[in-house]
Each structure stands twice: as C-alpha cells, then as structure tokens.
Enzyme design. Structure first.
Site, PDB file in Angstrom:
ATOM      1  N   THR A  10       0.794  -1.229   0.000  1.00 65.08           N
ATOM      2  CA  THR A  10       0.000   0.000   0.000  1.00 65.08           C
ATOM      3  C   THR A  10       0.827   1.279   0.000  1.00 65.08           C
ATOM      4  O   THR A  10       0.261   2.377  -0.028  1.00 65.08           O
ATOM      5  CB  THR A  10      -0.954   0.018   1.211  1.00 65.08           C
ATOM      6  N   ARG A  33      -2.324  -3.512   5.444  1.00 66.17           N
ATOM      7  CA  ARG A  33      -3.228  -3.297   6.578  1.00 66.17           C
ATOM      8  C   ARG A  33      -4.227  -2.170   6.324  1.00 66.17           C
ATOM      9  O   ARG A  33      -5.183  -2.020   7.083  1.00 66.17           O
ATOM     10  CB  ARG A  33      -2.410  -2.996   7.842  1.00 66.17           C
ATOM     11  N   TYR A 150      17.259  -2.872  14.199  1.00 70.07           N
ATOM     12  CA  TYR A 150      16.835  -2.813  12.800  1.00 70.07           C
ATOM     13  C   TYR A 150      17.873  -3.486  11.902  1.00 70.07           C
ATOM     14  O   TYR A 150      17.514  -4.299  11.042  1.00 70.07           O
ATOM     15  CB  TYR A 150      16.624  -1.368  12.352  1.00 70.07           C
TER      16      TYR A 150
END
Length: 252
Positions: A10, A33, A150
């Site tokens: 998205t 989502r 990360y």
C-alpha cells in the site's frame, strides 16, 4: 499470465512494484493493513490486470494463515512472492531501546517473511517453479549505532534468503535478496514516529533512491530468463558510499 503476491503493497516500494508489474501483465495479490488504500489500488490497477486484495498484519501468523487460506483456488498458485513488508521504529541505543519497537521490527521484518513464505513454499516445490524476492537493506551490510535491532533484523533477511536458496534451488525456485540504500518513502516518517520534519532531513542535500528505482530492479530480477537468477543485489543512490556514509551537497 503469471501471478505475483506483494506484501506491504500500500505504499513505497511495494506500491511502486505493484504498479509496474500490473503494467507487465502480472495478476496481482496485493497485501496490506490499510483497507482503503488496498481498495483504491484495486480500482486503479484493474485497468491493467486482475487484482485480488488481502488485508492482514504480517506480524500475526494467525492472520497470515487465515488470509492466505481464503484465496480462491485459481489464485493459490503464486509465481512471484515479493516479501516487501517491514518497518523501522526508533533510533535509540540498546540500553534505551523500546521493547515494543524491537518486537515490531523483529516480528515484521523477520517473522513476517517466514510466516508467509512457509505457506507458499510447499506448492512452489510441488510445481518446481517460483521466485521469492526478499527486501533486505544496506543496513544488513554495515551496522550503525542506535539502529542495532533494525540492522539485525535486516541481516536476518540476508541469512533467510541464503537459507532459502540452499533449500529451494534444486526445486527450480529462484531466490533474490535485494538490499536498497536510502530510498525516499515513509520509512523515516515511521521510524521517527510521525515527525515529518526530522524525516525530511534524512533525504535532504542529495538525490535519494525512489520507490520506482527499486521496483525497476525487482522487475528485472523476476523477468530475467529462466536460467538466470539474481541472487543478491545492492542498490545505493549515487551519493551513498555505504550504509553510514552519505555525501550531501556534493554535486553528485
């Protein structure tokens, strides 16, 4: 017609990849989502190809499993799996790290790839074909302070990709591990928890990569001849020398 499933479709790299593959006549399963964005993308991309949308959180195996099992039979054969969904949260030292941030990164960047790949690998093996593209990062190549978790999550993506290649090559399945450098998406906005000014500063003074640059690379990899597999691909903007070094205002 080939079918590609893209996670994190998205926004950013995922969205750019969906738009490009749609033009190349792939049927697409776009996952994310944000239901509103998924529906708008379906409307926009349906002009070029068939689109199926799946709404789930990649970090929750029960959601992943339910979504994938909900696919109609004629959508269950996947030729290309683009494991793009991921995130970065915070830039704190380990001692000051937020546990929720750590869980979000490890669950999204590592477990998410494992969860969805587990569900598609058996069919790819039985079909003796398929291509898995995992989106890692140049952060996997050089660890930097205040981004240790990360970096570790993206290093794990490298290792998972290598392991997939070892386990799946004999079954005719290609595995590509792609490491983008600084790419101007919502990445920094998410990392800095909505601080748009701080996020903008990351990309000032040089030309960062665009999501379309990475989409182009993914397209090259998945459309290569059958006998060609791009195993690992690192992409930097021309002003970036390595994960920690960017030459801003250098006229590059």
């Amino acid at each position: 017609m080939k079918t590609a499933l893209i996670t994190g479709a998205t926004s950013g790299i995922g969205k750019a990849t969906a738009e490009l593959l749609a033009k190349q006549n792939y049927r697409l399963i776009i996952c994310g989502r944000n239901v509103e964005v998924l529906n708008q993308m379906k409307t926009d991309l349906s002009a070029n190809t068939e689109i199926f949308t799946l709404n789930f959180d990649i970090r929750e195996f029960s959601q992943v499993e339910k979504a994938i099992h909900s696919l109609p039979e004629n959508w269950k054969k996947i030729d290309v799996l683009v494991n793009n969904a991921g995130n970065a949260h915070g830039m704190d030292s380990l001692e000051n790290g937020n546990i929720d941030d750590w869980d979000a990164m490890l669950d999204g960047n590592v477990k998410g790839i494992l969860y969805i790949s587990k569900l598609f690998i058996p069919r790819m093996k039985s079909e003796k074909s398929g291509h898995i593209v995992n989106i890692s990062s140049t952060a996997a190549r050089q660890t930097y302070a205040n981004g240790v978790v990360y970096c570790a999550s993206k290093k794990a993506v490298d290792v998972i990709s290598e392991g997939m290649r070892l386990e799946l090559t004999e079954f005719g399945i290609k595995v590509t591990n792609l490491q983008p450098g600084l790419t101007e998406t919502d990445f920094s906005k998410v990392r800095f928890k909505g601080d748009e000014e701080r996020a903008k500063m990351v990309y000032q003074g040089f030309q960062a990569l665009k999501p379309t640059d990475i989409a182009d690379a993914i397209s090259y990899c998945v459309n290569a001849p059958k006998h060609v597999c791009i195993s690992d691909l690192t992409i930097y903007p021309s002003a970036q020398a390595e994960s920690r070094t960017v030459y801003k205002n250098a006229g590059l």
